[in-house]
Motif scaffolding. Structure first.
Motif, PDB file in Angstrom:
ATOM      1  N   ASP A 149      37.940  40.822  33.448  1.00  0.00           N
ATOM      2  CA  ASP A 149      37.909  41.321  34.661  1.00  0.00           C
ATOM      3  C   ASP A 149      37.173  40.421  35.681  1.00  0.00           C
ATOM      4  OD1 ASP A 149      37.936  43.540  36.741  1.00  0.00           O
ATOM      5  OD2 ASP A 149      35.566  43.761  36.414  1.00  0.00           O
ATOM      6  N   GLN A 153      37.182  37.201  35.540  1.00  0.00           N
ATOM      7  CA  GLN A 153      38.138  36.058  35.694  1.00  0.00           C
ATOM      8  C   GLN A 153      39.090  36.640  36.860  1.00  0.00           C
ATOM      9  OE1 GLN A 153      37.907  33.358  34.631  1.00  0.00           O
ATOM     10  NE2 GLN A 153      36.174  33.245  33.144  1.00  0.00           N
ATOM     11  N   HIS A 154      39.648  37.863  36.526  1.00  0.00           N
ATOM     12  CA  HIS A 154      40.339  38.594  37.759  1.00  0.00           C
ATOM     13  C   HIS A 154      39.800  38.487  38.951  1.00  0.00           C
ATOM     14  CE1 HIS A 154      43.608  40.831  39.552  1.00  0.00           C
ATOM     15  NE2 HIS A 154      42.671  41.778  39.933  1.00  0.00           N
ATOM     16  N   ARG A 155      38.537  38.865  39.242  1.00  0.00           N
ATOM     17  CA  ARG A 155      37.632  38.926  40.550  1.00  0.00           C
ATOM     18  C   ARG A 155      37.787  37.467  40.993  1.00  0.00           C
ATOM     19  NH1 ARG A 155      35.108  43.376  41.812  1.00  0.00           N
ATOM     20  NH2 ARG A 155      35.009  45.280  40.181  1.00  0.00           N
ATOM     21  N   ASN A 156      37.729  36.416  40.231  1.00  0.00           N
ATOM     22  CA  ASN A 156      37.342  34.925  40.829  1.00  0.00           C
ATOM     23  C   ASN A 156      38.775  34.443  41.076  1.00  0.00           C
ATOM     24  OD1 ASN A 156      34.514  35.231  40.259  1.00  0.00           O
ATOM     25  ND2 ASN A 156      34.919  34.225  38.286  1.00  0.00           N
ATOM     26  N   GLY A 157      39.878  35.144  40.884  1.00  0.00           N
ATOM     27  CA  GLY A 157      41.186  34.831  41.396  1.00  0.00           C
ATOM     28  C   GLY A 157      41.605  33.802  40.245  1.00  0.00           C
ATOM     29  N   THR A 158      41.270  33.780  38.866  1.00  0.00           N
ATOM     30  CA  THR A 158      41.931  32.956  37.840  1.00  0.00           C
ATOM     31  C   THR A 158      43.032  33.558  37.595  1.00  0.00           C
ATOM     32  OG1 THR A 158      39.429  32.751  37.167  1.00  0.00           O
ATOM     33  CG2 THR A 158      41.166  31.893  35.727  1.00  0.00           C
ATOM     34  N   ASP A 159      43.943  32.496  37.502  1.00  0.00           N
ATOM     35  CA  ASP A 159      45.469  32.705  36.748  1.00  0.00           C
ATOM     36  C   ASP A 159      45.287  33.472  35.518  1.00  0.00           C
ATOM     37  OD1 ASP A 159      48.367  32.097  36.687  1.00  0.00           O
ATOM     38  OD2 ASP A 159      47.942  31.188  34.744  1.00  0.00           O
ATOM     39  N   GLN A 160      46.328  34.236  35.167  1.00  0.00           N
ATOM     40  CA  GLN A 160      46.239  34.989  33.896  1.00  0.00           C
ATOM     41  C   GLN A 160      46.188  34.324  32.607  1.00  0.00           C
ATOM     42  OE1 GLN A 160      49.311  37.894  33.518  1.00  0.00           O
ATOM     43  NE2 GLN A 160      48.684  38.909  31.571  1.00  0.00           N
ATOM     44  N   ASP A 185      47.357  49.103  40.606  1.00  0.00           N
ATOM     45  CA  ASP A 185      47.329  48.337  41.791  1.00  0.00           C
ATOM     46  C   ASP A 185      46.431  48.538  42.833  1.00  0.00           C
ATOM     47  OD1 ASP A 185      49.801  46.850  40.884  1.00  0.00           O
ATOM     48  OD2 ASP A 185      50.942  48.619  41.462  1.00  0.00           O
ATOM     49  N   ASP A 208      42.327  48.546  43.986  1.00  0.00           N
ATOM     50  CA  ASP A 208      40.960  47.685  43.716  1.00  0.00           C
ATOM     51  C   ASP A 208      39.981  48.288  43.048  1.00  0.00           C
ATOM     52  OD1 ASP A 208      39.310  45.478  43.837  1.00  0.00           O
ATOM     53  OD2 ASP A 208      38.520  46.080  45.938  1.00  0.00           O
TER      54      ASP A 208
END
Length: 208
Positions: A27, A29-36, A194, A196
């Motif tokens: 989560d 990593q996702h918030r930081n915009g990191t690729d999956q 989808d 936030d």
């Protein structure tokens, strides 16, 4: 002094291990915009145990699925192939066997899902919804069979004059789409993937 030391140790532990669960790591990593794929690589140390458990669950699901399919295919095929068993009660028995047979077949989908290194939130929602669907379908099939037996024993005249294969078929045909609509609606788009909302909260709580 002692309290301050404990606080410092806690902060140091948090700095060394900032993530406490797999979902927390992914989560953030996702918030930081990191690729999956990059997020999975960075959270690999937390996912190693999850991968091992996933494979064990997948293999177990496949074994149980084979057993369920075989045990329910036999009575279902007997009822369909024997003309003397084409009565309302046996229609409900066949419906119950068919519901459990579907549960066995869908366990292979669960098996395939858990063999993946990581599953997307939508895939996990599909697994949860399918599980709820087969459980609800099996439960309501038992309810239909129970009502049929109740009417047959306590109200035999009403049962034998009113109950027919047509009515049993209508009950079965209504049951399946209603269960599918209620249980699979998140798969059809009624979900929070989808939005936030953190992935772990969407999958476990479903509320912001």
């Amino acid at each position: 002094m002692e309290t301050g030391s404990i606080s410092n140790l806690s902060e140091l532990a948090s700095a060394i291990h900032p993530y406490y669960t797999t979902w927390d790591c992914l989560d953030l990593q996702h918030r930081n915009g990191t690729d999956q794929h990059e997020a999975i690589r960075q959270c690999a140390m937390y996912l190693e145990k999850l991968f091992r458990v996933n494979r064990e669950v997948g293999i177990t699901s496949a074994v149980i699925g084979v057993f369920i399919v075989l045990m329910n295919a036999i009575p279902l095929s007997l009822i369909l192939c024997t003309s003397s068993l084409r009565k309302p009660m046996y229609y409900f028995v066949a419906n119950l066997a068919a519901a459990d047979l579907v549960a066995g077949l869908l366990s292979f989908y669960v098996c395939a899902t858990y063999q993946q290194d990581t599953a997307s939130p939508k895939t996990l929602i599909a697994v949860f919804c399918i599980y709820i669907f087969v459980v609800a379908l099996s439960d309501y099939s038992v309810v239909l069979l129970s009502v049929d037996r109740y009417l047959s024993i306590l109200h035999p005249i009403f049962y034998h004059t009113r109950m027919s294969g047509h009515i049993a078929g209508v009950c079965v045909l209504v049951l399946w789409p209603v269960c599918a609509l209620l249980c699979l609606s998140p798969v059809m788009g009624w979900n929070c993937v989808d939005m936030d909302i953190p992935a772990h909260r969407c999958l476990t709580e479903g509320v912001p």
